[in-house]
Design a protein around this motif. Structure first.
Motif, PDB file in Angstrom:
ATOM      1  N   ARG A  94       0.778  -1.137  -0.081  1.00  0.00           N
ATOM      2  CA  ARG A  94       0.110   0.031  -0.025  1.00  0.00           C
ATOM      3  C   ARG A  94       0.947   1.174   0.043  1.00  0.00           C
ATOM      4  N   ARG A  95       0.291   2.175  -0.599  1.00  0.00           N
ATOM      5  CA  ARG A  95       0.991   3.669  -0.547  1.00  0.00           C
ATOM      6  C   ARG A  95       2.418   3.490  -0.892  1.00  0.00           C
ATOM      7  N   GLY A  96       2.516   2.926  -1.689  1.00  0.00           N
ATOM      8  CA  GLY A  96       4.038   2.924  -2.180  1.00  0.00           C
ATOM      9  C   GLY A  96       4.864   2.308  -1.365  1.00  0.00           C
ATOM     10  N   ALA A  97       4.510   1.296  -0.740  1.00  0.00           N
ATOM     11  CA  ALA A  97       5.518   0.832   0.419  1.00  0.00           C
ATOM     12  C   ALA A  97       6.127  -0.532  -0.324  1.00  0.00           C
ATOM     13  N   ALA A  98       5.875  -0.784  -1.288  1.00  0.00           N
ATOM     14  CA  ALA A  98       6.556  -2.089  -1.854  1.00  0.00           C
ATOM     15  C   ALA A  98       7.951  -1.950  -1.715  1.00  0.00           C
ATOM     16  N   ASN A  99       8.593  -3.009  -1.448  1.00  0.00           N
ATOM     17  CA  ASN A  99      10.078  -3.052  -1.299  1.00  0.00           C
ATOM     18  C   ASN A  99      10.596  -2.315  -0.284  1.00  0.00           C
ATOM     19  N   THR A 100       9.665  -1.818   0.746  1.00  0.00           N
ATOM     20  CA  THR A 100      10.216  -0.957   1.758  1.00  0.00           C
ATOM     21  C   THR A 100      10.068  -1.991   2.941  1.00  0.00           C
ATOM     22  N   ARG A 101      11.510  -1.787   3.813  1.00  0.00           N
ATOM     23  CA  ARG A 101      11.587  -2.540   5.046  1.00  0.00           C
ATOM     24  C   ARG A 101      10.505  -2.151   6.005  1.00  0.00           C
ATOM     25  N   PRO A 102       9.997  -3.243   6.778  1.00  0.00           N
ATOM     26  CA  PRO A 102       8.977  -2.820   7.874  1.00  0.00           C
ATOM     27  C   PRO A 102       9.666  -1.771   8.731  1.00  0.00           C
ATOM     28  N   ALA A 103      11.066  -1.727   9.109  1.00  0.00           N
ATOM     29  CA  ALA A 103      11.794  -0.919   9.953  1.00  0.00           C
ATOM     30  C   ALA A 103      11.613   0.629   9.505  1.00  0.00           C
ATOM     31  N   ASP A 104      11.636   0.596   8.055  1.00  0.00           N
ATOM     32  CA  ASP A 104      11.751   2.117   7.504  1.00  0.00           C
ATOM     33  C   ASP A 104      10.383   2.678   7.761  1.00  0.00           C
ATOM     34  N   LEU A 105       9.527   1.670   7.629  1.00  0.00           N
ATOM     35  CA  LEU A 105       8.132   2.374   7.659  1.00  0.00           C
ATOM     36  C   LEU A 105       7.846   2.923   9.206  1.00  0.00           C
ATOM     37  N   VAL A 106       8.373   2.229  10.157  1.00  0.00           N
ATOM     38  CA  VAL A 106       8.302   2.419  11.740  1.00  0.00           C
ATOM     39  C   VAL A 106       8.925   3.714  11.626  1.00  0.00           C
ATOM     40  N   LEU A 107       9.983   3.730  11.235  1.00  0.00           N
ATOM     41  CA  LEU A 107      10.701   5.021  11.669  1.00  0.00           C
ATOM     42  C   LEU A 107      10.392   6.219  10.853  1.00  0.00           C
ATOM     43  N   GLY A 108       9.939   6.031   9.496  1.00  0.00           N
ATOM     44  CA  GLY A 108       9.144   7.076   8.875  1.00  0.00           C
ATOM     45  C   GLY A 108       7.764   7.551   9.593  1.00  0.00           C
ATOM     46  N   GLY A 109       6.983   6.566  10.083  1.00  0.00           N
ATOM     47  CA  GLY A 109       5.921   6.927  10.914  1.00  0.00           C
ATOM     48  C   GLY A 109       6.420   7.665  12.394  1.00  0.00           C
ATOM     49  N   ASP A 110       7.428   7.351  13.023  1.00  0.00           N
ATOM     50  CA  ASP A 110       7.810   7.964  14.147  1.00  0.00           C
ATOM     51  C   ASP A 110       8.272   9.268  13.986  1.00  0.00           C
ATOM     52  N   LEU A 111       8.876   9.609  12.719  1.00  0.00           N
ATOM     53  CA  LEU A 111       9.351  10.898  12.495  1.00  0.00           C
ATOM     54  C   LEU A 111       8.103  11.866  12.117  1.00  0.00           C
ATOM     55  N   LEU A 112       7.005  11.371  11.437  1.00  0.00           N
ATOM     56  CA  LEU A 112       5.969  11.957  11.275  1.00  0.00           C
ATOM     57  C   LEU A 112       5.148  12.323  12.450  1.00  0.00           C
ATOM     58  N   LEU A 113       4.983  11.434  13.298  1.00  0.00           N
ATOM     59  CA  LEU A 113       4.275  11.569  14.625  1.00  0.00           C
ATOM     60  C   LEU A 113       4.923  12.750  15.559  1.00  0.00           C
ATOM     61  N   THR A 114       6.410  12.559  15.747  1.00  0.00           N
ATOM     62  CA  THR A 114       7.147  13.652  16.549  1.00  0.00           C
ATOM     63  C   THR A 114       6.950  14.846  15.842  1.00  0.00           C
ATOM     64  N   SER A 115       6.781  15.041  14.579  1.00  0.00           N
ATOM     65  CA  SER A 115       6.684  16.199  13.522  1.00  0.00           C
ATOM     66  C   SER A 115       5.381  16.805  14.202  1.00  0.00           C
ATOM     67  N   ALA A 116       4.451  15.962  14.134  1.00  0.00           N
ATOM     68  CA  ALA A 116       3.053  16.356  14.452  1.00  0.00           C
ATOM     69  C   ALA A 116       2.922  16.939  15.794  1.00  0.00           C
ATOM     70  N   TYR A 117       3.609  16.373  16.933  1.00  0.00           N
ATOM     71  CA  TYR A 117       3.645  16.936  18.124  1.00  0.00           C
ATOM     72  C   TYR A 117       4.191  18.326  17.861  1.00  0.00           C
ATOM     73  N   ALA A 118       5.234  18.375  17.621  1.00  0.00           N
ATOM     74  CA  ALA A 118       5.945  19.962  17.517  1.00  0.00           C
ATOM     75  C   ALA A 118       5.054  20.903  16.910  1.00  0.00           C
ATOM     76  N   LEU A 119       4.475  20.401  15.901  1.00  0.00           N
ATOM     77  CA  LEU A 119       3.554  21.372  15.284  1.00  0.00           C
ATOM     78  C   LEU A 119       2.364  21.886  16.414  1.00  0.00           C
ATOM     79  N   ALA A 120       1.634  20.695  16.520  1.00  0.00           N
ATOM     80  CA  ALA A 120       0.454  20.965  17.653  1.00  0.00           C
ATOM     81  C   ALA A 120       0.956  21.913  18.694  1.00  0.00           C
ATOM     82  N   ALA A 121       1.917  21.667  19.171  1.00  0.00           N
ATOM     83  CA  ALA A 121       2.474  22.584  20.459  1.00  0.00           C
ATOM     84  C   ALA A 121       2.422  23.914  20.286  1.00  0.00           C
ATOM     85  N   GLU A 122       2.359  24.470  18.725  1.00  0.00           N
ATOM     86  CA  GLU A 122       2.373  25.654  18.483  1.00  0.00           C
ATOM     87  C   GLU A 122       0.897  26.089  18.282  1.00  0.00           C
ATOM     88  N   VAL A 123      -0.149  25.399  18.436  1.00  0.00           N
ATOM     89  CA  VAL A 123      -1.601  25.496  18.300  1.00  0.00           C
ATOM     90  C   VAL A 123      -2.268  26.190  19.508  1.00  0.00           C
TER      91      VAL A 123
END
Length: 311
Positions: free
Chosen positions: A89-118
């Motif tokens: 899904r979502r272009g994840a073919a041939n992507t390691r699960p670890a990379d998906l987890v790391l990418g998700g974590d980076l998006l999640l922490t970015s989201a918290y940083a932005l929400a703190a400015e609201v």
């Protein structure tokens, strides 16, 4: 508000510009080069935008809130791909699960940083994210038959919490704090409708949804159509036979009628809370209804034809 976005496209461009700025400032451009969280319809930021327009206006302060919302949703999709073993899904073919987890974590922490400015609304963001994760966790453990109220509660948390915060923050940023919690509940229910649609379409194998068909069914998740089937189904066994049974005995049509009724109830509540400016939400929910009915009609015809060819 110092700046007003008169249409969603201009608001979407502002979200995109803010994301590119965030990537550069925090040195994330290289590590997230294969991840674009701003693709698709951006339904949650769209809901936030329309809720803000209906209750005052959509100004610059809304951009960080909408971006945080979309980043959390995108992070959850990457993590879901790992949980569901859906690596195509979502272009994840041939992507390691670890990379998906790391990418998700980076998006999640970015989201918290932005929400703190609201202003004012950011403190409730963590609660919404926790509810989303809790709903996903409960659905993961609730295999087999469950009662409908449990199902409603689980998917409202899983998919409603972010829509709820979209409505809540839109009103808070427009100084409508007195109605913010009521709006949050309306958003929760919009997310619940969206998940009902997603669960319904999962049982429609001839409908393209962007994810593997019958994925939830194969994992043994007890979703919408199964509540309208009077017998027992071994969905995790012969899932193709289960699909034919649900269409043949009217379960899918009954589930569709239930979904359409839930949509109509939501629209009545939205009209009361948002007044004349609820029209964009009416268009969104009517599109949900069209998708569900169109899927039923298309899949029913395909299954009838398939049965005729094998007769």
């Amino acid at each position: 508000m110092t700046h007003e976005y008169a249409d969603f496209e201009s608001f979407r461009r502002a979200i995109d510009e803010r994301w590119r700025e965030h990537l550069q400032v925090h040195g994330l451009a290289a590590v997230l080069s294969k991840t674009d969280p701003l693709t698709g319809k951006l339904l949650r930021p769209l809901a936030m935008y329309h809720a803000a327009r209906a209750t005052g206006g959509a100004g610059a302060s809304l951009v960080d809130a909408a971006l945080a919302l979309q980043l959390i949703h995108s992070a959850s999709l990457l993590h879901d791909d790992v949980l569901d073993n859906a690596m195509t899904r979502r272009g994840a073919a041939n992507t390691r699960p670890a990379d998906l987890v790391l990418g998700g974590d980076l998006l999640l922490t970015s989201a918290y940083a932005l929400a703190a400015e609201v202003p004012m609304a950011g403190s409730r963001f963590a609660w919404a994210v926790q509810r989303m994760a809790r709903g996903e966790a409960h659905q993961g453990t609730a295999r087999g038959a469950i009662d409908y109220e449990t199902y409603r509660r689980v998917i409202t948390d899983k998919s409603g919490a972010l829509f709820g915060w979209a409505f809540y923050s839109a009103l808070v940023l427009n100084d409508k704090t007195g109605a913010a919690l009521e709006a949050e509940q309306l958003g929760d229910r919009l997310g619940y409708l969206y998940q009902l649609l997603d669960d319904y379409l999962d049982w429609c194998p001839f409908t393209e949804t962007g994810k593997p068909p019958l994925q939830d069914a194969r994992q043994g998740k007890h979703t919408l159509p199964l509540f309208f089937h009077s017998g027992s189904l071994d969905a995790a066994g012969d899932v193709s036979e289960a699909v034919r049974t649900l269409f043949a005995d009217g379960s899918m049509e009954r589930a569709l009628a239930h979904f359409e009724a839930e949509c109509e109830d939501w629209l009545k509540e939205a009209a009361i809370l948002l007044g004349r400016k609820y029209a964009p939400f009416a268009e969104m929910v009517h599109d949900f209804q069209r998708q569900a009915r169109g899927a039923w009609q298309h899949n029913y015809r395909q299954l009838v034809e398939e049965t005729r060819l094998h007769a």
